[in-house]
Design an enzyme around this catalytic site. Structure first.
Site, PDB file in Angstrom:
ATOM      1  N   LYS A  34      61.483 -23.483 -45.321  1.00 44.65           N
ATOM      2  CA  LYS A  34      61.549 -24.701 -45.503  1.00 44.65           C
ATOM      3  C   LYS A  34      62.992 -25.335 -45.890  1.00 44.65           C
ATOM      4  O   LYS A  34      63.439 -24.788 -46.761  1.00 44.65           O
ATOM      5  CB  LYS A  34      60.659 -25.274 -46.647  1.00 44.65           C
ATOM      6  CG  LYS A  34      60.658 -26.526 -46.966  1.00 44.65           C
ATOM      7  CD  LYS A  34      59.385 -26.696 -48.436  1.00 44.65           C
ATOM      8  CE  LYS A  34      60.112 -26.784 -49.368  1.00 44.65           C
ATOM      9  NZ  LYS A  34      61.324 -27.578 -50.102  1.00 44.65           N
ATOM     10  N   LYS A  62      60.300 -35.267 -47.174  1.00 46.86           N
ATOM     11  CA  LYS A  62      59.230 -35.952 -48.058  1.00 46.86           C
ATOM     12  C   LYS A  62      59.586 -37.519 -47.597  1.00 46.86           C
ATOM     13  O   LYS A  62      59.657 -38.397 -48.281  1.00 46.86           O
ATOM     14  CB  LYS A  62      59.536 -35.979 -49.554  1.00 46.86           C
ATOM     15  CG  LYS A  62      59.341 -34.725 -50.113  1.00 46.86           C
ATOM     16  CD  LYS A  62      59.144 -34.580 -51.347  1.00 46.86           C
ATOM     17  CE  LYS A  62      59.186 -33.027 -51.787  1.00 46.86           C
ATOM     18  NZ  LYS A  62      60.131 -31.930 -51.757  1.00 46.86           N
ATOM     19  N   ILE A  66      58.776 -47.033 -43.968  1.00 55.51           N
ATOM     20  CA  ILE A  66      57.906 -47.856 -42.992  1.00 55.51           C
ATOM     21  C   ILE A  66      57.430 -47.007 -41.750  1.00 55.51           C
ATOM     22  O   ILE A  66      58.295 -46.294 -41.513  1.00 55.51           O
ATOM     23  CB  ILE A  66      58.379 -49.147 -43.034  1.00 55.51           C
ATOM     24  CG1 ILE A  66      59.738 -49.287 -42.045  1.00 55.51           C
ATOM     25  CG2 ILE A  66      58.424 -50.203 -43.984  1.00 55.51           C
ATOM     26  CD1 ILE A  66      60.271 -50.491 -41.481  1.00 55.51           C
ATOM     27  N   GLY A 171      56.010 -23.820 -56.492  1.00 54.69           N
ATOM     28  CA  GLY A 171      56.084 -23.886 -57.893  1.00 54.69           C
ATOM     29  C   GLY A 171      55.616 -22.525 -58.396  1.00 54.69           C
ATOM     30  O   GLY A 171      55.574 -22.285 -59.733  1.00 54.69           O
ATOM     31  N   GLN A 175      59.403 -22.165 -61.420  1.00 52.21           N
ATOM     32  CA  GLN A 175      58.420 -23.216 -62.119  1.00 52.21           C
ATOM     33  C   GLN A 175      57.183 -22.711 -62.861  1.00 52.21           C
ATOM     34  O   GLN A 175      56.458 -23.408 -63.476  1.00 52.21           O
ATOM     35  CB  GLN A 175      57.938 -24.225 -61.028  1.00 52.21           C
ATOM     36  CG  GLN A 175      59.182 -24.911 -60.338  1.00 52.21           C
ATOM     37  CD  GLN A 175      58.662 -25.959 -59.298  1.00 52.21           C
ATOM     38  OE1 GLN A 175      57.806 -27.044 -59.812  1.00 52.21           O
ATOM     39  NE2 GLN A 175      59.149 -25.997 -58.111  1.00 52.21           N
ATOM     40  N   ARG A 194      63.895 -20.654 -55.715  1.00 49.36           N
ATOM     41  CA  ARG A 194      65.080 -19.915 -56.529  1.00 49.36           C
ATOM     42  C   ARG A 194      64.797 -18.361 -56.879  1.00 49.36           C
ATOM     43  O   ARG A 194      65.562 -17.631 -56.927  1.00 49.36           O
ATOM     44  CB  ARG A 194      65.148 -20.796 -57.880  1.00 49.36           C
ATOM     45  CG  ARG A 194      65.869 -21.876 -57.669  1.00 49.36           C
ATOM     46  CD  ARG A 194      65.588 -22.959 -59.070  1.00 49.36           C
ATOM     47  NE  ARG A 194      64.336 -23.624 -58.882  1.00 49.36           N
ATOM     48  CZ  ARG A 194      63.810 -24.304 -59.762  1.00 49.36           C
ATOM     49  NH1 ARG A 194      64.736 -24.660 -60.732  1.00 49.36           N
ATOM     50  NH2 ARG A 194      62.683 -24.713 -59.675  1.00 49.36           N
TER      51      ARG A 194
HETATM   52  O1  O7M Z   1      60.828 -21.991 -55.852  1.00 47.23           O
HETATM   53  P1  O7M Z   1      61.720 -23.320 -56.253  1.00 47.23           P
HETATM   54  O2  O7M Z   1      61.101 -23.927 -57.634  1.00 47.23           O
HETATM   55  O3  O7M Z   1      63.208 -23.094 -56.463  1.00 47.23           O
HETATM   56  O4  O7M Z   1      61.370 -24.311 -55.069  1.00 47.23           O
HETATM   57  C1  O7M Z   1      60.501 -24.977 -54.655  1.00 47.23           C
HETATM   58  C2  O7M Z   1      60.566 -25.840 -53.532  1.00 47.23           C
HETATM   59  O5  O7M Z   1      59.365 -26.510 -53.419  1.00 47.23           O
HETATM   60  C3  O7M Z   1      61.898 -26.829 -53.528  1.00 47.23           C
HETATM   61  O6  O7M Z   1      62.441 -26.908 -52.275  1.00 47.23           O
HETATM   62  C4  O7M Z   1      61.076 -28.038 -54.080  1.00 47.23           C
HETATM   63  O7  O7M Z   1      61.704 -29.209 -53.573  1.00 47.23           O
HETATM   64  C5  O7M Z   1      59.728 -27.955 -53.149  1.00 47.23           C
HETATM   65  N1  O7M Z   1      58.408 -28.672 -53.920  1.00 47.23           N
HETATM   66  C6  O7M Z   1      58.179 -28.371 -55.179  1.00 47.23           C
HETATM   67  O8  O7M Z   1      58.849 -27.664 -56.063  1.00 47.23           O
HETATM   68  N2  O7M Z   1      57.335 -29.298 -55.930  1.00 47.23           N
HETATM   69  C7  O7M Z   1      56.605 -30.290 -54.982  1.00 47.23           C
HETATM   70  O9  O7M Z   1      55.555 -30.702 -55.720  1.00 47.23           O
HETATM   71  C8  O7M Z   1      56.561 -30.208 -54.008  1.00 47.23           C
HETATM   72  C9  O7M Z   1      57.775 -29.543 -53.125  1.00 47.23           C
HETATM   73  C10 O7M Z   1      57.827 -29.619 -51.785  1.00 47.23           C
HETATM   74  O10 O7M Z   1      58.093 -28.810 -51.207  1.00 47.23           O
HETATM   75  O11 O7M Z   1      57.238 -30.507 -51.162  1.00 47.23           O
HETATM   76  C11 O7M Z   1      57.132 -30.732 -49.933  1.00 47.23           C
END
Ligand code: O7M
Length: 215
Positions: A34, A62, A66, A171, A175, A194
């Site tokens: 991603k 994300k 429009i 998460g 997280q 991370r």
């Molecule tokens: O493992 P982390 O916390 O370092 O990274 C999590 C990744 O998922 C990071 O790229 C965030 O932008 C993304 N993310 C979330 O952490 N929470 C969400 O609710 C949504 C996303 C996400 O990927 O949205 C598509």
């Protein structure tokens, strides 16, 4: 996306060498990479073309605009080689339809954010998460994004979307969420950033997460 390892790498590093190093190190353990604003703003959309040589890329912009602007964003991203894109749903059905139409033309995937994983993710998303999930099904999205920090919400969202759509779930690790718990709750993939790219041994951490999900 082929389900092999159930792990998506969130590659939120900001420079090319670092990104390619981590991606190569963990490539055996991830089904997709991603890529979002941190890396694309740092290195440009061309980084996607390099990463798709290592693993399929999901572009996490994300998308939330429009329909016409969404269409332009999706076209850029898919022309760069991404296999999927992440959109918001709160902008409404016409905006989401626009993304799904472009994805269908390219044969790619759209994942819609339902409820976000951070503490603030409940403030505005909680009351609309189910409606967004329903809309994702009706619009023909490939899947939704739901929080690994709240496996019970993943369960709720799975009930709404049924078995056809995928759940990708961020998460885990930094997280506080657990990969095994959220897979048990109904997620298809976890998204981890991370814990992997900040580790001294990214491949070992990625392998450990994959092993945990063998549940
Ligand atoms: O493992 P982390 O916390 O370092 O990274 C999590 C990744 O998922 C990071 O790229 C965030 O932008 C993304 N993310 C979330 O952490 N929470 C969400 O609710 C949504 C996303 C996400 O990927 O949205 C598509």
């Amino acid at each position: 996306m082929e389900k092999k390892n159930r792990l998506i790498l969130a590659l939120d590093v900001t420079d090319r060498e670092h990104a390619l190093r981590i991606a190569n190190e963990v490539s055996d353990y991830v089904d997709s990479i991603k890529v979002g604003y941190p890396l694309v703003l740092g290195e440009g959309l061309g980084i996607v073309k390099e990463l798709v040589e290592i693993a399929p890329v999901i572009a996490d912009f994300k998308v939330a605009d429009i329909p016409n602007t969404d269409r332009l964003i999706c076209e850029h991203v898919f022309n760069a080689g991404a296999a999927g894109i992440i959109t918001h749903g709160f902008t409404g059905r016409d905006s989401l339809d626009s993304c799904v139409k472009v994805a269908n033309d390219f044969g790619t995937d759209v994942y819609v954010v339902t409820e976000m994983s951070h503490p603030g993710g409940v403030e505005f998303f909680r009351p609309v998460a189910e409606d967004i999930a329903k809309m994702a099904v009706e619009a023909g999205a490939s899947g939704v994004v739901a929080p690994a920090t709240r496996p019970e919400r993943v369960k709720d969202i799975r009930k709404i979307i049924g078995e056809e759509l995928s759940i990708i779930s961020p998460g885990v690790g930094a997280q506080g969420g657990s990969a095994a718990d959220v897979i048990r709750a109904g997620a298809d993939w976890v998204i981890v950033g991370r814990s992997i790219y900040n580790s001294d041994s990214p491949a070992e951490v990625a392998k450990k997460i994959c092993d945990e999900m063998n549940c």
